[in-house]
Design a protein around this motif. Sequence first.
Motif, short mmCIF file in Angstrom:
data_model
loop_
_atom_site.label_atom_id
_atom_site.label_comp_id
_atom_site.label_asym_id
_atom_site.label_seq_id
_atom_site.Cartn_x
_atom_site.Cartn_y
_atom_site.Cartn_z
N ALA A 1 1.57 -21.21 -65.63
CA ALA A 1 2.72 -21.68 -66.41
C ALA A 1 2.52 -21.35 -67.89
CB ALA A 1 2.93 -23.17 -66.21
N ARG A 2 1.32 -21.60 -68.41
CA ARG A 2 1.04 -21.29 -69.82
C ARG A 2 1.14 -19.79 -70.08
NH1 ARG A 2 -3.10 -25.00 -68.42
NH2 ARG A 2 -2.81 -27.05 -69.37
N GLU A 3 0.64 -19.00 -69.13
CA GLU A 3 0.71 -17.55 -69.27
C GLU A 3 2.16 -17.06 -69.30
OE1 GLU A 3 -0.15 -13.70 -66.46
OE2 GLU A 3 -1.55 -15.39 -66.31
N LEU A 4 2.98 -17.62 -68.40
CA LEU A 4 4.39 -17.22 -68.35
C LEU A 4 5.12 -17.60 -69.64
CD1 LEU A 4 5.20 -18.26 -64.67
CD2 LEU A 4 5.18 -15.93 -65.57
N ALA A 5 4.76 -18.77 -70.20
CA ALA A 5 5.40 -19.18 -71.45
C ALA A 5 5.01 -18.25 -72.59
CB ALA A 5 5.00 -20.61 -71.78
N CYS A 6 3.75 -17.81 -72.63
CA CYS A 6 3.32 -16.87 -73.67
C CYS A 6 4.01 -15.52 -73.50
CB CYS A 6 1.80 -16.69 -73.61
SG CYS A 6 0.86 -18.12 -74.16
N ARG A 7 4.19 -15.12 -72.27
CA ARG A 7 4.77 -13.80 -71.99
C ARG A 7 6.27 -13.77 -72.26
NH1 ARG A 7 4.41 -12.17 -65.96
NH2 ARG A 7 2.27 -12.90 -66.34
N HIS A 8 6.99 -14.84 -71.86
CA HIS A 8 8.45 -14.82 -71.93
C HIS A 8 9.00 -15.51 -73.17
CE1 HIS A 8 9.14 -13.16 -67.88
NE2 HIS A 8 8.07 -13.85 -67.53
N GLY A 9 8.24 -16.42 -73.77
CA GLY A 9 8.77 -17.17 -74.91
C GLY A 9 9.88 -18.10 -74.46
N LEU B 1 12.66 -21.28 -69.20
CA LEU B 1 12.29 -20.89 -70.56
C LEU B 1 13.43 -20.17 -71.28
CD1 LEU B 1 8.72 -19.55 -69.71
CD2 LEU B 1 9.22 -21.63 -71.00
N ALA B 2 14.25 -19.45 -70.51
CA ALA B 2 15.32 -18.63 -71.09
C ALA B 2 16.66 -19.36 -71.20
CB ALA B 2 15.50 -17.36 -70.25
N LEU C 1 6.37 -19.79 -59.04
CA LEU C 1 6.58 -20.04 -60.47
C LEU C 1 7.07 -18.81 -61.24
CD1 LEU C 1 6.30 -22.84 -61.64
CD2 LEU C 1 4.09 -22.18 -62.61
N PRO C 2 6.56 -17.60 -60.96
CA PRO C 2 7.07 -16.44 -61.71
C PRO C 2 8.56 -16.18 -61.51
CG PRO C 2 4.97 -15.91 -60.67
CD PRO C 2 5.41 -17.23 -60.11
N ALA C 3 9.14 -16.66 -60.43
CA ALA C 3 10.57 -16.46 -60.17
C ALA C 3 11.41 -17.62 -60.67
CB ALA C 3 10.81 -16.25 -58.68
N SER C 4 10.79 -18.72 -61.06
CA SER C 4 11.57 -19.90 -61.45
C SER C 4 11.37 -20.31 -62.90
CB SER C 4 11.23 -21.08 -60.53
OG SER C 4 9.85 -21.42 -60.63
N LEU C 5 10.13 -20.42 -63.34
CA LEU C 5 9.87 -20.93 -64.69
C LEU C 5 10.51 -20.08 -65.79
CD1 LEU C 5 8.59 -23.09 -66.44
CD2 LEU C 5 6.45 -21.78 -66.38
#
Length: 397
Positions: free
Chosen positions: A96-104, A71-72, A63-67
């Motif tokens: 997934a929620r953490e990645l969304a908060c981190r990357h916007g 988002l972008a 997920l860190p390499a795809s999501l």
Amino acid sequence: MGQTARVSAIAWTTAASLAAWLWLLLCQGFFWRTDVRLPRRTEPDEWPSVCVVVPARDEAAVLPASLPSLLAQDYPGHAEIFLIDDGSSDGTGDLARELACRHGGLPLTVASPGEPPAGWTGKLWAVRHGIGLARARGPEYLLLTDADIAHAPDSLRDLVAAARTGSFDAVSQMARLRVESVWERLVVPAFVYFFAQLYPFRRIGRKGARTAAAAGGCVLLRAEAAERARIPDAIRQAVIDDVALARAVKRGGGHIWLGLAERVDSVRPYPRLRDLWRMVSRSAYAQLRHNPLLLAGTVAGLALVYLVPPVAVIAGPAVGDTATAVVGGLAWLVMTGTYVPMLRYYRQPLWLAPLLPFTAFLYLLMTVDSAVQHYRGRGAAWKGRTYTRPDAVPDEG
């Protein structure tokens, strides 16, 4: 007399193999060409709304390499993402929620549908839940993409522009799979090559053609077409869900397109042979509708087309039949030549092309193993779930 009969049998079998390759070269939709890419597109005056549905089960590793790539997305219209956590045990939803908060970026909703009821595969049950949430937003398009797929920033706008320009109800790109380990280099390009041989891309995009297929990792689907084709309810048991989806859309009068991706990549690794073996064998017998006669015909066909040419090259001189060796060599040469474009697409060394018979032999064994696992009651096993008797892909007719 016996030796003559043996030589005659080898000669005729080799001639049949060469004839098969000439037919495949010229009459199977030019499947070996890799120039079917996203069709001509112009940007619309108004960008339609899109909901992205991502079914995910135990995908924390990829997920860190795809999501973040979803988002972008640089999309001018409204777009949002629904990640459906299908009973993960590795914290996929929280990550997934953490990645969304981190990357916007695009809005992300994470939801879980619970365990699938009888008659549903887990992935399609998750897709159903995601589409249900998306429909509340009234999108014109749905992007169904897997959790291991990374998209270039303009992927979504290119897909929508292509669908609008070509009036397609479904636009699908076959993501470029990872090829880093020795076994990935040997097996992965052949996987796409065999898929294109079964479902020639040029025929799929032709109106009125019966051939239908999609690549489940990346499918942009018109929401109205999905509702008309009853996606995913109509294909709820399909293990090979991407092909089943395309057939359902086409049966509903939809116009579909499938081609190779430029900048849509799978980040899932298959470093060992057993990883690739599991990927192929879990669905190979379902592709054959769990039919022993189709299995026997497939094994015979693979042997005739891929194994006979190298055997003839070796056995011909051994039995004093140089002509058979020459014919076998010609068949092997045609086979090798048709594989070269796929190796170039995957940026692999061309010396792998003559090894295609060995790779085909591996696929033959994987297909047989798929049938063996089915009759042992293990069926299509994937991430802790086993579908003992999944429905085959629906007929095209």
